[in-house]
Motif scaffolding. Structure first.
Motif, PDB file in Angstrom:
ATOM      1  N   ALA A  13       1.025  -1.186  -0.051  1.00 25.61           N
ATOM      2  CA  ALA A  13       0.113   0.031   0.156  1.00 25.61           C
ATOM      3  C   ALA A  13       1.066   1.031   0.144  1.00 25.61           C
ATOM      4  O   ALA A  13       0.634   2.161  -0.594  1.00 25.61           O
ATOM      5  CB  ALA A  13      -0.880   0.012   1.198  1.00 25.61           C
ATOM      6  N   THR A  14       1.818   1.264   0.761  1.00 21.43           N
ATOM      7  CA  THR A  14       2.654   2.348   0.860  1.00 21.43           C
ATOM      8  C   THR A  14       3.443   2.617  -0.435  1.00 21.43           C
ATOM      9  O   THR A  14       3.625   3.724  -0.970  1.00 21.43           O
ATOM     10  CB  THR A  14       3.841   2.119   2.008  1.00 21.43           C
ATOM     11  OG1 THR A  14       3.195   2.006   3.293  1.00 21.43           O
ATOM     12  CG2 THR A  14       4.983   3.318   2.078  1.00 21.43           C
ATOM     13  N   GLU A  15       3.786   1.456  -1.096  1.00 17.86           N
ATOM     14  CA  GLU A  15       4.732   1.702  -2.354  1.00 17.86           C
ATOM     15  C   GLU A  15       3.797   2.178  -3.455  1.00 17.86           C
ATOM     16  O   GLU A  15       3.910   3.286  -4.210  1.00 17.86           O
ATOM     17  CB  GLU A  15       5.013   0.304  -2.692  1.00 17.86           C
ATOM     18  CG  GLU A  15       5.987   0.294  -4.149  1.00 17.86           C
ATOM     19  CD  GLU A  15       6.419  -1.046  -4.498  1.00 17.86           C
ATOM     20  OE1 GLU A  15       6.451  -1.284  -5.655  1.00 17.86           O
ATOM     21  OE2 GLU A  15       6.482  -2.035  -3.665  1.00 17.86           O
ATOM     22  N   LEU A  16       2.474   1.567  -3.392  1.00 13.72           N
ATOM     23  CA  LEU A  16       1.412   2.339  -4.614  1.00 13.72           C
ATOM     24  C   LEU A  16       1.354   3.645  -4.205  1.00 13.72           C
ATOM     25  O   LEU A  16       1.042   4.308  -5.200  1.00 13.72           O
ATOM     26  CB  LEU A  16       0.033   1.273  -4.456  1.00 13.72           C
ATOM     27  CG  LEU A  16       0.344  -0.008  -5.113  1.00 13.72           C
ATOM     28  CD1 LEU A  16      -0.867  -0.712  -4.734  1.00 13.72           C
ATOM     29  CD2 LEU A  16       0.822   0.070  -6.532  1.00 13.72           C
ATOM     30  N   LEU A  17       1.091   3.929  -2.815  1.00 11.16           N
ATOM     31  CA  LEU A  17       0.536   5.293  -2.625  1.00 11.16           C
ATOM     32  C   LEU A  17       1.883   6.393  -3.186  1.00 11.16           C
ATOM     33  O   LEU A  17       1.651   7.365  -3.530  1.00 11.16           O
ATOM     34  CB  LEU A  17       0.311   5.577  -1.193  1.00 11.16           C
ATOM     35  CG  LEU A  17      -1.265   4.882  -1.196  1.00 11.16           C
ATOM     36  CD1 LEU A  17      -1.476   4.984   0.408  1.00 11.16           C
ATOM     37  CD2 LEU A  17      -2.472   5.817  -1.549  1.00 11.16           C
ATOM     38  N   THR A  18       2.982   5.829  -2.813  1.00 10.56           N
ATOM     39  CA  THR A  18       4.044   6.805  -3.256  1.00 10.56           C
ATOM     40  C   THR A  18       4.298   6.822  -4.574  1.00 10.56           C
ATOM     41  O   THR A  18       4.727   7.952  -5.035  1.00 10.56           O
ATOM     42  CB  THR A  18       5.493   6.101  -2.614  1.00 10.56           C
ATOM     43  OG1 THR A  18       5.345   5.857  -1.002  1.00 10.56           O
ATOM     44  CG2 THR A  18       6.641   6.813  -2.810  1.00 10.56           C
ATOM     45  N   ASP A  19       4.111   5.709  -5.343  1.00  6.55           N
ATOM     46  CA  ASP A  19       4.322   5.792  -6.557  1.00  6.55           C
ATOM     47  C   ASP A  19       3.245   6.665  -7.449  1.00  6.55           C
ATOM     48  O   ASP A  19       3.670   7.390  -8.223  1.00  6.55           O
ATOM     49  CB  ASP A  19       4.181   4.454  -7.191  1.00  6.55           C
ATOM     50  CG  ASP A  19       5.482   3.644  -7.132  1.00  6.55           C
ATOM     51  OD1 ASP A  19       6.448   4.137  -6.509  1.00  6.55           O
ATOM     52  OD2 ASP A  19       5.364   2.448  -7.272  1.00  6.55           O
ATOM     53  N   PHE A  20       2.131   6.695  -6.879  1.00  7.31           N
ATOM     54  CA  PHE A  20       0.907   7.266  -7.562  1.00  7.31           C
ATOM     55  C   PHE A  20       0.124   8.593  -6.714  1.00  7.31           C
ATOM     56  O   PHE A  20      -0.750   9.096  -7.194  1.00  7.31           O
ATOM     57  CB  PHE A  20      -0.129   6.272  -7.958  1.00  7.31           C
ATOM     58  CG  PHE A  20       0.228   5.128  -8.784  1.00  7.31           C
ATOM     59  CD1 PHE A  20       0.424   5.429 -10.123  1.00  7.31           C
ATOM     60  CD2 PHE A  20       0.548   3.985  -8.525  1.00  7.31           C
ATOM     61  CE1 PHE A  20       1.166   4.468 -10.982  1.00  7.31           C
ATOM     62  CE2 PHE A  20       1.008   2.956  -9.314  1.00  7.31           C
ATOM     63  CZ  PHE A  20       1.277   3.183 -10.469  1.00  7.31           C
ATOM     64  N   GLY A  21       0.672   8.863  -5.672  1.00  3.33           N
ATOM     65  CA  GLY A  21       0.170   9.744  -4.704  1.00  3.33           C
ATOM     66  C   GLY A  21       0.891  10.945  -4.794  1.00  3.33           C
ATOM     67  O   GLY A  21       1.846  11.211  -5.490  1.00  3.33           O
ATOM     68  N   THR A  22       0.522  11.753  -3.919  1.00  4.27           N
ATOM     69  CA  THR A  22       1.134  13.243  -3.731  1.00  4.27           C
ATOM     70  C   THR A  22       1.179  13.519  -2.391  1.00  4.27           C
ATOM     71  O   THR A  22       0.705  13.141  -1.518  1.00  4.27           O
ATOM     72  CB  THR A  22       0.081  14.187  -4.250  1.00  4.27           C
ATOM     73  OG1 THR A  22      -0.390  13.955  -5.793  1.00  4.27           O
ATOM     74  CG2 THR A  22       0.492  15.593  -4.216  1.00  4.27           C
TER      75      THR A  22
END
Length: 127
Positions: A13-22
Motif C-alpha cells: 500500500a505504501t509503495e503504491l501510494l508513493t508511486d501514484f500519490g502526492t
C-alpha cells in the motif's frame, strides 16, 4: 494455513501510494488551557506530519452509503487514502490536511486495520 502477512500488505500500500500519490501535510492544533481571566489559551501546540496520499472524489454509491450511516457527503468533500509512512499519530476529526496547496478539514478518519494492523488511513475531507 499460513498467516496473512500484514506487514507486506502495508509495504505494498505504501509503495503504491508513493508511486501514484502526492505529498501532503496533516496538521493537529491543540489549543491548550483556557484562561477565563484573560480570555486566551496557553500551552497549546501544533503538530505537522508529512504524508503521502491519493485524493479521490466520492462515488454516488459511496455517498449514499455514508448518508445512510448518518454522514451527509457534500459536493466538495473528498476521500484521501493516506499512507501510514510518516504518520506517527492517526489523523482525527478536526485535523487539517494540506494537499496541493488546498487546506481541508478532516470530517471522518478511519484506520484500515485488518486484524488490528494499520495498513493505511481513509479520511473524509471538507473544504
Amino acid at each position: 494455513m499460513a498467516a496473512f502477512d500484514y506487514a507486506d500488505a502495508t509495504a505494498t500500500a505504501t509503495e503504491l501510494l508513493t508511486d501514484f500519490g502526492t505529498a501532503c501535510t496533516v496538521t493537529r492544533v491543540v489549543e491548550g488551557t483556557y484562561n477565563p481571566a484573560t480570555g486566551t489559551f496557553t500551552g497549546g501546540s501544533t503538530t505537522n506530519q508529512s504524508g503521502i496520499g491519493v485524493l479521490l472524489e466520492y462515488t454516488p454509491q459511496e455517498a449514499g452509503v455514508l448518508q445512510q450511516a448518518g454522514t451527509l457527503v457534500q459536493a466538495s468533500d473528498r476521500k484521501l487514502l493516506l499512507s501510514v509512512s510518516g504518520i506517527n499519530n492517526a489523523p482525527e476529526p478536526n485535523d487539517t490536511v494540506t494537499f496541493n496547496g488546498v487546506v481541508y478539514t478532516v470530517i471522518q478518519a478511519k484506520s484500515l486495520a485488518p486484524a488490528g494492523y494499520v495498513v493505511m488511513y481513509e479520511l473524509m475531507l471538507r473544504r
